[in-house]
Motif scaffolding. Structure first.
Motif, PDB file in Angstrom:
ATOM      1  N   MET A 111     -27.024 -39.259 -30.785  1.00  8.07           N
ATOM      2  CA  MET A 111     -26.789 -38.308 -31.863  1.00  8.07           C
ATOM      3  C   MET A 111     -25.318 -38.279 -32.255  1.00  8.07           C
ATOM      4  N   ILE A 112     -24.439 -38.269 -31.273  1.00  5.90           N
ATOM      5  CA  ILE A 112     -23.002 -38.224 -31.538  1.00  5.90           C
ATOM      6  C   ILE A 112     -22.565 -39.469 -32.309  1.00  5.90           C
ATOM      7  N   ALA A 113     -23.070 -40.634 -31.900  1.00  4.01           N
ATOM      8  CA  ALA A 113     -22.699 -41.883 -32.570  1.00  4.01           C
ATOM      9  C   ALA A 113     -23.221 -41.918 -34.004  1.00  4.01           C
ATOM     10  N   ALA A 114     -24.450 -41.453 -34.217  1.00  6.10           N
ATOM     11  CA  ALA A 114     -25.012 -41.427 -35.571  1.00  6.10           C
ATOM     12  C   ALA A 114     -24.230 -40.468 -36.459  1.00  6.10           C
ATOM     13  N   LEU A 115     -23.895 -39.295 -35.928  1.00  7.56           N
ATOM     14  CA  LEU A 115     -23.119 -38.336 -36.712  1.00  7.56           C
ATOM     15  C   LEU A 115     -21.728 -38.879 -37.036  1.00  7.56           C
ATOM     16  N   SER A 116     -21.155 -39.642 -36.123  1.00  8.54           N
ATOM     17  CA  SER A 116     -19.853 -40.250 -36.382  1.00  8.54           C
ATOM     18  C   SER A 116     -19.925 -41.180 -37.591  1.00  8.54           C
ATOM     19  N   ARG A 117     -21.010 -41.942 -37.702  1.00  6.86           N
ATOM     20  CA  ARG A 117     -21.197 -42.821 -38.857  1.00  6.86           C
ATOM     21  C   ARG A 117     -21.240 -42.026 -40.169  1.00  6.86           C
ATOM     22  N   LEU A 118     -21.650 -40.769 -40.067  1.00  2.00           N
ATOM     23  CA  LEU A 118     -21.772 -39.917 -41.249  1.00  2.00           C
ATOM     24  C   LEU A 118     -20.503 -39.104 -41.514  1.00  2.00           C
ATOM     25  N   GLY A 119     -19.482 -39.296 -40.687  1.00  3.63           N
ATOM     26  CA  GLY A 119     -18.218 -38.598 -40.892  1.00  3.63           C
ATOM     27  C   GLY A 119     -18.065 -37.306 -40.136  1.00  3.63           C
ATOM     28  N   VAL A 120     -18.900 -37.071 -39.129  1.00  3.30           N
ATOM     29  CA  VAL A 120     -18.844 -35.840 -38.343  1.00  3.30           C
ATOM     30  C   VAL A 120     -18.313 -36.156 -36.947  1.00  3.30           C
ATOM     31  N   GLU A 121     -17.283 -35.448 -36.539  1.00  7.72           N
ATOM     32  CA  GLU A 121     -16.769 -35.567 -35.172  1.00  7.72           C
ATOM     33  C   GLU A 121     -17.574 -34.603 -34.298  1.00  7.72           C
ATOM     34  N   ALA A 122     -18.584 -35.126 -33.661  1.00 10.16           N
ATOM     35  CA  ALA A 122     -19.476 -34.307 -32.843  1.00 10.16           C
ATOM     36  C   ALA A 122     -19.237 -34.600 -31.365  1.00 10.16           C
ATOM     37  N   ARG A 123     -19.700 -33.703 -30.509  1.00 11.61           N
ATOM     38  CA  ARG A 123     -19.407 -33.842 -29.080  1.00 11.61           C
ATOM     39  C   ARG A 123     -20.377 -33.014 -28.243  1.00 11.61           C
ATOM     40  N   GLY A 143     -26.657 -29.980 -33.741  1.00 12.55           N
ATOM     41  CA  GLY A 143     -27.847 -30.676 -33.249  1.00 12.55           C
ATOM     42  C   GLY A 143     -28.381 -30.045 -31.979  1.00 12.55           C
ATOM     43  N   ALA A 144     -29.688 -30.111 -31.814  1.00 13.44           N
ATOM     44  CA  ALA A 144     -30.351 -29.541 -30.639  1.00 13.44           C
ATOM     45  C   ALA A 144     -31.145 -30.625 -29.916  1.00 13.44           C
ATOM     46  N   THR A 154     -41.551 -39.958 -22.148  1.00 17.31           N
ATOM     47  CA  THR A 154     -40.854 -38.851 -22.793  1.00 17.31           C
ATOM     48  C   THR A 154     -41.648 -38.300 -23.969  1.00 17.31           C
ATOM     49  N   MET A 155     -41.407 -37.009 -24.249  1.00 19.83           N
ATOM     50  CA  MET A 155     -41.935 -36.355 -25.439  1.00 19.83           C
ATOM     51  C   MET A 155     -40.871 -35.420 -25.990  1.00 19.83           C
ATOM     52  N   HIS A 156     -41.073 -34.957 -27.231  1.00 16.60           N
ATOM     53  CA  HIS A 156     -40.111 -34.123 -27.944  1.00 16.60           C
ATOM     54  C   HIS A 156     -38.829 -34.935 -28.160  1.00 16.60           C
ATOM     55  N   GLY A 157     -37.671 -34.301 -28.301  1.00 12.93           N
ATOM     56  CA  GLY A 157     -36.485 -35.086 -28.577  1.00 12.93           C
ATOM     57  C   GLY A 157     -35.336 -34.264 -29.095  1.00 12.93           C
ATOM     58  N   PHE A 158     -35.021 -34.384 -30.406  1.00 17.49           N
ATOM     59  CA  PHE A 158     -33.801 -33.790 -30.935  1.00 17.49           C
ATOM     60  C   PHE A 158     -34.002 -33.309 -32.361  1.00 17.49           C
ATOM     61  N   SER A 159     -33.017 -32.549 -32.840  1.00 18.10           N
ATOM     62  CA  SER A 159     -32.964 -32.190 -34.257  1.00 18.10           C
ATOM     63  C   SER A 159     -31.510 -32.210 -34.714  1.00 18.10           C
ATOM     64  N   ILE A 160     -31.300 -32.612 -35.963  1.00 16.18           N
ATOM     65  CA  ILE A 160     -29.984 -32.614 -36.590  1.00 16.18           C
ATOM     66  C   ILE A 160     -30.082 -31.812 -37.882  1.00 16.18           C
ATOM     67  N   ASN A 161     -29.164 -30.877 -38.061  1.00 14.17           N
ATOM     68  CA  ASN A 161     -29.170 -30.040 -39.255  1.00 14.17           C
ATOM     69  C   ASN A 161     -28.537 -30.797 -40.413  1.00 14.17           C
ATOM     70  N   VAL A 162     -29.355 -31.177 -41.364  1.00 15.88           N
ATOM     71  CA  VAL A 162     -28.887 -31.905 -42.544  1.00 15.88           C
ATOM     72  C   VAL A 162     -28.605 -30.915 -43.668  1.00 15.88           C
ATOM     73  N   GLU A 204     -27.693 -47.006 -34.652  1.00 14.01           N
ATOM     74  CA  GLU A 204     -27.208 -46.711 -33.295  1.00 14.01           C
ATOM     75  C   GLU A 204     -28.307 -46.760 -32.242  1.00 14.01           C
ATOM     76  N   PHE A 205     -29.537 -46.992 -32.657  1.00 16.04           N
ATOM     77  CA  PHE A 205     -30.651 -46.967 -31.705  1.00 16.04           C
ATOM     78  C   PHE A 205     -30.568 -48.059 -30.644  1.00 16.04           C
ATOM     79  N   PRO A 206     -30.206 -49.304 -30.978  1.00 18.37           N
ATOM     80  CA  PRO A 206     -30.108 -50.322 -29.920  1.00 18.37           C
ATOM     81  C   PRO A 206     -29.114 -49.938 -28.823  1.00 18.37           C
ATOM     82  N   ALA A 207     -27.993 -49.339 -29.202  1.00 18.69           N
ATOM     83  CA  ALA A 207     -27.015 -48.909 -28.201  1.00 18.69           C
ATOM     84  C   ALA A 207     -27.598 -47.803 -27.321  1.00 18.69           C
ATOM     85  N   PHE A 208     -28.381 -46.895 -27.920  1.00 21.48           N
ATOM     86  CA  PHE A 208     -29.053 -45.851 -27.147  1.00 21.48           C
ATOM     87  C   PHE A 208     -29.959 -46.460 -26.082  1.00 21.48           C
ATOM     88  N   LEU A 209     -30.773 -47.445 -26.457  1.00 17.23           N
ATOM     89  CA  LEU A 209     -31.650 -48.084 -25.483  1.00 17.23           C
ATOM     90  C   LEU A 209     -30.848 -48.759 -24.385  1.00 17.23           C
TER      91      LEU A 209
END
Length: 219
Positions: A111-123, A143-144, A154-162, A204-209
Protein backbone atom coordinates in the motif's frame (compact mmCIF):
# COMPACT_ATOMS: atom_id res chain seq x y z
CA UNK A 1 2.86 -8.73 -14.62
CA UNK A 2 0.46 -10.86 -12.55
CA UNK A 3 1.41 -14.48 -11.97
CA UNK A 4 -0.65 -16.91 -14.12
CA UNK A 5 -1.84 -18.65 -10.95
CA UNK A 6 -3.44 -15.48 -9.60
CA UNK A 7 -6.68 -13.95 -10.88
CA UNK A 8 -6.64 -10.13 -10.87
CA UNK A 9 -10.25 -8.95 -10.82
CA UNK A 10 -11.63 -5.40 -10.85
CA UNK A 11 -15.37 -4.88 -10.29
CA UNK A 12 -16.92 -1.77 -11.84
CA UNK A 13 -20.08 -1.88 -9.71
CA UNK A 14 -20.81 -1.52 -6.01
CA UNK A 15 -20.57 -5.05 -4.63
CA UNK A 16 -22.84 -5.89 -1.65
CA UNK A 17 -20.77 -6.95 1.33
CA UNK A 18 -22.55 -10.28 1.90
CA UNK A 19 -21.97 -11.20 -1.74
CA UNK A 20 -18.27 -10.39 -1.51
CA UNK A 21 -17.83 -12.25 1.77
CA UNK A 22 -19.59 -15.34 0.47
CA UNK A 23 -17.52 -15.42 -2.69
CA UNK A 24 -14.32 -14.83 -0.76
CA UNK A 25 -14.99 -17.69 1.64
CA UNK A 26 -15.93 -20.07 -1.18
CA UNK A 27 -12.84 -19.10 -3.15
CA UNK A 28 -10.58 -19.61 -0.12
CA UNK A 29 -11.96 -23.11 0.40
CA UNK A 30 -11.37 -23.94 -3.27
CA UNK A 31 -7.83 -22.54 -3.19
CA UNK A 32 -7.05 -24.66 -0.16
CA UNK A 33 -7.91 -27.90 -1.99
CA UNK A 34 -6.27 -26.80 -5.24
CA UNK A 35 -9.47 -26.32 -7.22
CA UNK A 36 -9.17 -22.57 -7.91
CA UNK A 37 -6.58 -19.91 -8.56
CA UNK A 38 -5.60 -17.38 -5.94
CA UNK A 39 -7.42 -14.07 -6.19
CA UNK A 40 -6.84 -10.34 -5.88
CA UNK A 41 -10.21 -8.59 -6.08
CA UNK A 42 -10.47 -4.79 -6.29
CA UNK A 43 -13.93 -3.35 -5.68
CA UNK A 44 -16.14 -0.77 -4.00
CA UNK A 45 -18.98 -1.38 -1.55
CA UNK A 46 -22.15 0.60 -0.86
CA UNK A 47 -21.94 2.50 2.45
CA UNK A 48 -21.58 0.10 5.38
CA UNK A 49 -19.61 -0.72 8.49
CA UNK A 50 -17.80 -3.97 9.21
CA UNK A 51 -17.05 -5.28 12.68
CA UNK A 52 -13.84 -7.20 13.26
CA UNK A 53 -13.27 -9.71 16.03
CA UNK A 54 -12.11 -6.95 18.43
CA UNK A 55 -14.97 -4.52 17.70
CA UNK A 56 -16.29 -2.64 20.75
CA UNK A 57 -19.98 -1.64 20.50
CA UNK A 58 -19.28 1.72 22.16
CA UNK A 59 -17.24 2.66 19.06
CA UNK A 60 -20.30 2.34 16.79
CA UNK A 61 -22.32 5.56 16.55
CA UNK A 62 -23.93 5.09 13.10
CA UNK A 63 -26.28 8.11 12.95
CA UNK A 64 -27.17 7.38 9.31
CA UNK A 65 -28.13 3.79 10.03
CA UNK A 66 -25.72 2.11 7.63
CA UNK A 67 -25.74 -1.71 7.62
CA UNK A 68 -23.26 -3.31 10.02
CA UNK A 69 -21.70 -6.63 9.03
CA UNK A 70 -19.76 -9.13 11.10
CA UNK A 71 -16.62 -9.56 9.05
CA UNK A 72 -14.77 -12.42 10.75
CA UNK A 73 -11.46 -10.64 10.22
CA UNK A 74 -9.17 -9.15 12.83
CA UNK A 75 -9.51 -5.56 14.00
CA UNK A 76 -12.38 -3.32 15.05
CA UNK A 77 -14.93 -1.24 13.15
CA UNK A 78 -14.18 -0.12 9.59
CA UNK A 79 -16.18 1.92 7.10
CA UNK A 80 -16.51 0.95 3.44
CA UNK A 81 -18.28 2.94 0.78
CA UNK A 82 -18.20 4.45 -2.71
CA UNK A 83 -14.93 6.18 -3.52
CA UNK A 84 -12.89 3.77 -1.45
CA UNK A 85 -10.77 1.13 -3.15
CA UNK A 86 -11.13 -2.16 -1.30
CA UNK A 87 -8.74 -4.99 -2.05
CA UNK A 88 -9.52 -8.57 -1.06
CA UNK A 89 -6.72 -11.11 -1.20
CA UNK A 90 -7.22 -14.86 -1.34
CA UNK A 91 -3.62 -16.09 -1.30
CA UNK A 92 -2.13 -19.42 -0.29
CA UNK A 93 0.46 -18.75 2.40
CA UNK A 94 1.30 -22.44 2.56
CA UNK A 95 3.37 -21.85 -0.56
CA UNK A 96 4.32 -18.27 0.35
CA UNK A 97 6.19 -18.67 3.62
CA UNK A 98 3.44 -19.53 6.16
CA UNK A 99 4.18 -16.32 8.05
CA UNK A 100 1.17 -14.15 8.93
CA UNK A 101 3.29 -11.38 10.41
CA UNK A 102 5.30 -11.24 7.20
CA UNK A 103 2.09 -11.16 5.14
CA UNK A 104 0.69 -8.16 7.03
CA UNK A 105 4.01 -6.31 6.88
CA UNK A 106 4.28 -6.94 3.14
CA UNK A 107 0.67 -5.83 2.64
CA UNK A 108 1.43 -2.55 4.41
CA UNK A 109 4.51 -2.12 2.23
CA UNK A 110 2.47 -2.74 -0.92
CA UNK A 111 0.00 0.00 0.00
CA UNK A 112 2.78 2.43 0.90
CA UNK A 113 4.61 1.77 -2.38
CA UNK A 114 1.43 2.19 -4.45
CA UNK A 115 0.56 5.43 -2.67
CA UNK A 116 4.09 6.69 -3.30
CA UNK A 117 3.52 6.22 -7.04
CA UNK A 118 0.46 8.46 -6.64
CA UNK A 119 2.40 11.21 -4.87
CA UNK A 120 1.50 10.36 -1.27
CA UNK A 121 4.18 9.97 1.41
CA UNK A 122 2.54 7.22 3.43
CA UNK A 123 3.94 5.18 6.31
CA UNK A 124 3.34 2.78 9.16
CA UNK A 125 3.05 4.15 12.69
CA UNK A 126 4.12 2.05 15.68
CA UNK A 127 1.19 1.04 17.84
CA UNK A 128 -1.43 2.06 15.27
CA UNK A 129 -3.25 -0.02 12.70
CA UNK A 130 -3.36 1.15 9.11
CA UNK A 131 -1.45 3.45 6.78
CA UNK A 132 -0.83 7.08 7.67
CA UNK A 133 0.18 10.32 5.99
CA UNK A 134 0.85 13.93 7.00
CA UNK A 135 2.48 15.39 10.09
CA UNK A 136 1.27 17.32 13.10
CA UNK A 137 -2.29 18.62 12.72
CA UNK A 138 -2.44 17.18 9.19
CA UNK A 139 -1.65 13.62 10.27
CA UNK A 140 -4.43 11.26 9.21
CA UNK A 141 -5.20 7.73 8.16
CA UNK A 142 -5.49 7.04 4.44
CA UNK A 143 -5.61 3.23 4.40
CA UNK A 144 -6.91 0.40 6.56
CA UNK A 145 -5.94 -3.26 6.89
CA UNK A 146 -7.91 -6.20 8.24
CA UNK A 147 -7.11 -9.81 7.41
CA UNK A 148 -8.10 -13.34 8.29
CA UNK A 149 -6.08 -16.47 7.60
CA UNK A 150 -7.82 -19.86 7.55
CA UNK A 151 -5.85 -23.02 6.86
CA UNK A 152 -3.07 -20.76 5.55
CA UNK A 153 -5.32 -19.09 2.98
CA UNK A 154 -5.83 -15.33 3.39
CA UNK A 155 -9.12 -13.45 3.23
CA UNK A 156 -10.14 -9.78 3.46
CA UNK A 157 -7.29 -7.31 2.94
CA UNK A 158 -7.12 -3.52 2.73
CA UNK A 159 -8.83 -0.28 1.79
CA UNK A 160 -7.47 3.00 0.41
CA UNK A 161 -9.47 6.22 0.61
CA UNK A 162 -9.63 7.64 -2.90
CA UNK A 163 -12.66 9.94 -2.85
CA UNK A 164 -15.14 8.66 -0.24
CA UNK A 165 -17.48 10.86 1.79
CA UNK A 166 -15.21 11.29 4.81
CA UNK A 167 -18.18 12.39 6.94
CA UNK A 168 -19.35 8.76 6.87
CA UNK A 169 -16.36 7.79 9.01
CA UNK A 170 -18.00 9.78 11.81
CA UNK A 171 -20.33 6.84 12.37
CA UNK A 172 -17.55 4.87 14.06
CA UNK A 173 -14.27 5.26 15.87
CA UNK A 174 -12.20 3.99 12.91
CA UNK A 175 -10.18 0.96 14.02
CA UNK A 176 -10.50 2.17 17.61
CA UNK A 177 -8.31 5.24 17.06
CA UNK A 178 -10.05 8.49 18.01
CA UNK A 179 -7.07 10.86 18.26
CA UNK A 180 -6.57 11.20 14.50
CA UNK A 181 -8.75 11.84 11.48
CA UNK A 182 -9.04 10.17 8.10
CA UNK A 183 -8.06 11.57 4.73
CA UNK A 184 -8.22 10.66 1.05
CA UNK A 185 -6.42 11.27 -2.22
CA UNK A 186 -9.10 13.81 -3.09
CA UNK A 187 -8.69 15.68 0.20
CA UNK A 188 -4.93 15.80 -0.35
CA UNK A 189 -5.53 17.53 -3.69
CA UNK A 190 -4.54 14.56 -5.84
CA UNK A 191 -6.49 13.08 -8.73
CA UNK A 192 -9.10 10.73 -7.22
CA UNK A 193 -8.95 8.11 -9.96
CA UNK A 194 -9.65 4.45 -9.25
CA UNK A 195 -7.88 3.51 -12.47
CA UNK A 196 -4.70 5.24 -11.33
CA UNK A 197 -4.90 3.56 -7.93
CA UNK A 198 -5.45 0.16 -9.52
CA UNK A 199 -2.53 0.71 -11.90
CA UNK A 200 -0.23 1.63 -9.01
CA UNK A 201 -1.31 -1.44 -7.06
CA UNK A 202 -0.72 -3.67 -10.06
CA UNK A 203 2.72 -2.20 -10.68
CA UNK A 204 3.79 -2.84 -7.10
CA UNK A 205 2.17 -6.26 -6.78
CA UNK A 206 5.19 -8.34 -7.91
CA UNK A 207 7.33 -6.69 -5.23
CA UNK A 208 4.62 -7.48 -2.65
CA UNK A 209 4.73 -11.17 -3.57
CA UNK A 210 8.53 -11.17 -3.39
CA UNK A 211 8.37 -9.64 0.08
CA UNK A 212 6.09 -12.33 1.46
CA UNK A 213 9.05 -14.57 2.16
CA UNK A 214 11.69 -11.88 2.49
CA UNK A 215 11.03 -10.32 5.92
CA UNK A 216 13.01 -11.52 8.90
CA UNK A 217 11.59 -11.91 12.39
CA UNK A 218 13.47 -8.80 13.40
CA UNK A 219 11.89 -6.54 10.79
Amino acid sequence: MIEPGIEWRVSDRLVPYDEALGEMEARAASVRVGEARELVWLLEHPPLFTAGTSADPVELINPLGFPVHEAGRGGRYTYHGPGQRVGYLVLDLEKRGKDIRCFVHALEGWMIAALSRLGVEARREAGRIGIWTGKGPDEAKIGAIGVRVKRWVTMHGFSINVSPDLAHFGGIVPCGISEYGVTSLQTLGLEPSMKLVDAALEQEFPAFLNNLTGISEGA
